[in-house]
Write a protein that holds these residues in place. Sequence first.
Motif, PDB file in Angstrom:
ATOM      1  N   GLY A  32       0.844  -1.175   0.000  1.00 11.08           N
ATOM      2  CA  GLY A  32       0.000   0.000   0.000  1.00 11.08           C
ATOM      3  C   GLY A  32       0.886   1.232   0.000  1.00 11.08           C
ATOM      4  N   THR A  33       0.357   2.361   0.403  1.00 12.69           N
ATOM      5  CA  THR A  33       1.140   3.591   0.426  1.00 12.69           C
ATOM      6  C   THR A  33       2.108   3.628   1.590  1.00 12.69           C
ATOM      7  N   THR A  34       1.650   3.295   2.780  1.00 10.73           N
ATOM      8  CA  THR A  34       2.491   3.363   3.978  1.00 10.73           C
ATOM      9  C   THR A  34       2.744   2.009   4.613  1.00 10.73           C
ATOM     10  N   THR A  35       1.939   1.019   4.274  1.00  6.82           N
ATOM     11  CA  THR A  35       2.131  -0.327   4.805  1.00  6.82           C
ATOM     12  C   THR A  35       1.887  -1.342   3.701  1.00  6.82           C
ATOM     13  N   GLY A  36       2.299  -2.563   3.962  1.00 14.38           N
ATOM     14  CA  GLY A  36       2.062  -3.653   3.030  1.00 14.38           C
ATOM     15  C   GLY A  36       1.743  -4.922   3.792  1.00 14.38           C
ATOM     16  N   ASP A  37       1.024  -5.810   3.150  1.00 13.42           N
ATOM     17  CA  ASP A  37       0.674  -7.088   3.772  1.00 13.42           C
ATOM     18  C   ASP A  37       1.542  -8.192   3.189  1.00 13.42           C
ATOM     19  N   VAL A  38       2.178  -8.953   4.075  1.00 11.92           N
ATOM     20  CA  VAL A  38       2.905 -10.145   3.660  1.00 11.92           C
ATOM     21  C   VAL A  38       1.925 -11.309   3.721  1.00 11.92           C
ATOM     22  N   ARG A  50       6.350   0.668   5.327  1.00 12.87           N
ATOM     23  CA  ARG A  50       7.036   0.943   4.062  1.00 12.87           C
ATOM     24  C   ARG A  50       8.547   0.762   4.166  1.00 12.87           C
ATOM     25  N   VAL A  51       9.120   1.037   5.341  1.00 13.19           N
ATOM     26  CA  VAL A  51      10.574   0.897   5.499  1.00 13.19           C
ATOM     27  C   VAL A  51      11.042  -0.540   5.319  1.00 13.19           C
ATOM     28  N   ALA A  52      10.126  -1.493   5.354  1.00 14.05           N
ATOM     29  CA  ALA A  52      10.510  -2.886   5.182  1.00 14.05           C
ATOM     30  C   ALA A  52      11.014  -3.161   3.774  1.00 14.05           C
ATOM     31  N   TRP A  53      10.493  -2.430   2.775  1.00 13.53           N
ATOM     32  CA  TRP A  53      10.900  -2.692   1.386  1.00 13.53           C
ATOM     33  C   TRP A  53      11.531  -1.487   0.700  1.00 13.53           C
ATOM     34  N   ASP A  54      11.286  -0.296   1.175  1.00 13.94           N
ATOM     35  CA  ASP A  54      11.800   0.916   0.535  1.00 13.94           C
ATOM     36  C   ASP A  54      13.037   1.381   1.307  1.00 13.94           C
ATOM     37  N   LEU A  55      14.233   1.041   0.790  1.00  9.12           N
ATOM     38  CA  LEU A  55      15.445   1.325   1.548  1.00  9.12           C
ATOM     39  C   LEU A  55      15.795   2.808   1.585  1.00  9.12           C
ATOM     40  N   HIS A  56      15.368   3.576   0.612  1.00  6.23           N
ATOM     41  CA  HIS A  56      15.601   5.027   0.665  1.00  6.23           C
ATOM     42  C   HIS A  56      14.784   5.646   1.796  1.00  6.23           C
ATOM     43  N   HIS A  57      13.525   5.276   1.861  1.00 10.92           N
ATOM     44  CA  HIS A  57      12.669   5.755   2.958  1.00 10.92           C
ATOM     45  C   HIS A  57      13.180   5.228   4.299  1.00 10.92           C
TER      46      HIS A  57
END
Length: 333
Positions: A32-38, A50-57
Amino acid sequence: MLDLHTHVVPAGIPFAASLAADDPRWARLERGTTTGDVLVAGKVFRTVPRVAWDLHHRRESVEAEGGTGQLLSAMPELLASWAPARQGLDFARAFNDWLADELPGHDGFFTGLGVVPLADPEAAAAELGQIAAAGLSGVELPANPPTAPLHAPEWSGFLDEAERLGLLVFLHAVGSPAAQWFPQPMAANGVLFPNSIGEGVAGLIATGALARRPRLRILASHGGGSLPAQLARLDFLRDITPPLQELMPEPATVSARRVWFDPLLFDTGLLSHLVTTVGADRIVLGTDYPFMPVDPVAVLDDPALPAGLADAVRHTNPGALIATLRSHVQQRS
């Protein structure tokens, strides 16, 4: 602060549509925009930020909180202990390629650990050369691999190769089939994780596997779990059992001082005992980022702990370990 126990969830998992089609147990990320579901087997296993997959963020967020770097490892569920060897190898190579491609864009802020196929220890050992060549600093393993314990002969070649290449082996606590008997996942986590990592590290000590490999670098998650309670018993039994003395060329407490530990014990007394047992220089910061909703290492600031320990754990000790690992990467390049 340099955090050596952190996890990532690549946006592209499981990287190949064929993997997901072959077996629904492969984790998949819906962002999603700020979170994602595994998702695992079509069900939400964990919601991640989001920090789980977006290393720049991720870097921006960590630096805003005073962080100076992180050692990245796969979310443990991505290790896929159940996967057949060929599929496990395909996934491992895709994950390792992704992480190796990501690291250069962050000016050394991140260091990375690869993964290997767990169903085939020989293939896992062979893959360590590729991990080293990619510029990764080590490998993450479950404390109790599915094929055989890490101290069993099946994994000897793997340990030998990790030592030869100067790679860090990060042992992460895992659950077990016994988890099905707990009505709540966190109850299983609380009971099984300490035993898992304690058993994994103690096995390497009790069989002499660590003593025979003095340059092997092991980082134990979750403070070594039950390990401190096992060391005194092992040394007592060693003192009265000549065959065990042959198997263990040095006391268990000496072997334990060859291992690094994170401080995730959640108790001042337990952490103090670990420091007394293995030495303050063997404790490195690890927070399980980004999966803890509160600070899991606030115990470091307890005034009952030795003066200077918090600074050493947050800065000096992890910095020294990472510098050693990076020197090996530079020597190989």
